[in-house]
Write an enzyme that holds these catalytic residues in place. Structure first.
Site, short mmCIF file in Angstrom:
data_model
loop_
_atom_site.label_atom_id
_atom_site.label_comp_id
_atom_site.label_asym_id
_atom_site.label_seq_id
_atom_site.Cartn_x
_atom_site.Cartn_y
_atom_site.Cartn_z
N ARG A 54 0.91 -1.13 0.04
CA ARG A 54 0.00 0.02 0.16
C ARG A 54 0.98 1.14 0.03
NH1 ARG A 54 2.47 1.77 3.51
NH2 ARG A 54 0.67 3.62 3.85
N GLY A 55 0.36 2.42 -0.22
CA GLY A 55 1.06 3.71 -0.43
C GLY A 55 1.12 3.77 -1.89
N ALA A 56 0.66 5.01 -2.42
CA ALA A 56 0.32 5.40 -3.78
C ALA A 56 1.79 4.85 -4.50
CB ALA A 56 -0.04 6.66 -4.17
N ASP A 246 -2.30 10.77 -2.20
CA ASP A 246 -2.63 9.59 -3.28
C ASP A 246 -3.14 10.11 -4.71
OD1 ASP A 246 -3.04 6.49 -2.04
OD2 ASP A 246 -3.16 8.13 -0.64
N ASN A 256 -5.94 12.15 -0.07
CA ASN A 256 -4.97 11.32 1.01
C ASN A 256 -5.87 10.47 1.74
OD1 ASN A 256 -2.31 10.66 1.50
ND2 ASN A 256 -2.74 11.65 3.33
#
Length: 358
Positions: A54-56, A246, A256
């Site tokens: 996860r995390g853009a 994001d 976000n």
């Protein structure tokens, strides 16, 4: 600063090794460090959807490798492999709808596919593109860390208290982190007294991931309930809220992790500066305002259950996992292309017209 950040690097979440994508399963941290291996596009899409990764930026990097893995399987199967690969593009694109880095990475891979020359090895070309996306994100993080550090130092050269939300470190990127990368750089320069990390319900990325990353590097961190942020801004002398993103629109509105919008509102009330740190691949110039950003809603059981046990009987849950912070609540957007203070459409357009700094 680059050399000091490189020397301090301890954590990574993505590895491309021996023709296989290896992802650190972030659902298990910090209790267990388990790496999972993927050799198909559908497997990578599942890892993105299920939040193994996860995390853009990390999602985009993983998707690029997913295209490569899909192409390898389609080529081995014979026939019209390019047409068959479209299914892999579709599955990857549907894995998470809000993070624009996902679509940016898929577009990069599709464009490289379109540029293949007669006789060129498709897998070699696609691997080089995916690795390039991975490495460029790492370089972008280093540049953003320096730019964000300079912004903090411009306002105060003394150690100060910072607040962050969700997880924006090495676990969410190709290396070092976006917002957490800036915090790391500020710590190395003696500008951090303490970091306050929102727990970030319901997946607890702040509690499980950010607090763990900071503690691993010896950076003073205090975990707080999401609802305590306003009280901490009032009583703890917090000077900056520093978050990732994001998706960022052409006007500078920022999507976000849920809870970011209320942090920005409270920060403005208390005179606390608000910084967004994200690579330029997060900026979607095709979207005019934050109202155009699709907001992912996840299963309500993420709120209604703890440890697999129901804690709220006979009620429904609403579970949006992102919100949109308007540009007029943001003091600065930091990217590898440069810094935009008090963002608006004209400033964002000028930023995106610049060449990359790395």
């Amino acid at each position: 600063m680059r050399e000091r950040l490189l020397a301090a690097e301890k954590i990574k979440a993505i590895e491309w090794r021996d023709g296989t994508l290896h992802l650190l399963d972030q659902r298990l941290l910090p209790q267990e460090e388990r790496w999972l291996s993927y050799d198909s596009a559908s497997g990578v899409a599942g890892a993105i959807r299920d939040m193994v990764v996860r995390g853009a930026p990390a999602i985009g990097i993983s998707a690029a490798y997913g295209v490569l893995l899909g192409a390898r399987r389609r080529l081995a199967a014979g026939g019209d492999w390019r047409a068959a690969l479209e299914e892999d593009f579709r599955v990857l694109a549907e894995s998470r709808p809000t993070a624009v880095n996902l679509f940016w990475a898929l577009d990069r891979m599709r464009e490289r596919l379109a540029r293949l020359k007669d006789g060129e090895d498709a897998l070699v070309a696609l691997e080089a593109e995916a690795v390039g996306i991975h490495e460029s994100d790492r370089e972008a993080n280093l540049t953003m860390a320096q730019l964000g550090l300079e912004l903090i130092r411009k306002h105060s050269g003394s150690p100060q208290a910072l607040l962050t939300h969700c997880n924006t470190g090495a676990l969410a990127t190709g290396g070092f982190g976006t917002a957490l990368g800036v915090i790391r750089a500020a710590w190395l320069e003696g500008l951090v007294d303490r970091v306050y990390a929102d727990e970030t319900r319901p997946w607890l990325q702040g509690a499980r991931l950010t607090a763990w990353e900071l503690a691993e590097e010896g950076i003073p961190v205090s975990l707080n309930a999401d609802g305590a942020a306003a009280h901490l801004m009032k009583t703890k002398g917090i000077t900056w809220v520093i978050v990732g993103a994001d998706r960022i629109t052409a006007e500078g509105d920022v999507a976000n992790k849920i809870g970011t919008y209320q942090l920005a509102v409270v920060a403005m009330h208390h005179g606390v500066r608000f910084m967004v740190v994200a690579p330029s691949s997060t900026i979607d110039m095709s979207l005019h305002s934050g109202e155009d950003i699709p907001i992912e809603e996840r299963d309500g059981r993420e709120l209604l259950e703890i440890g697999g046990k129901r804690v709220a009987a006979s009620v429904e849950a609403v579970n949006p996992v992102f919100d949109v912070t308007p540009a007029d609540l943001i003091d600065a957007i930091v990217t590898e292309r440069g810094v935009v203070e008090r963002p608006n459409a004209a400033k964002m357009a000028e930023l995106m017209s610049r060449k990359r700094l790395h």
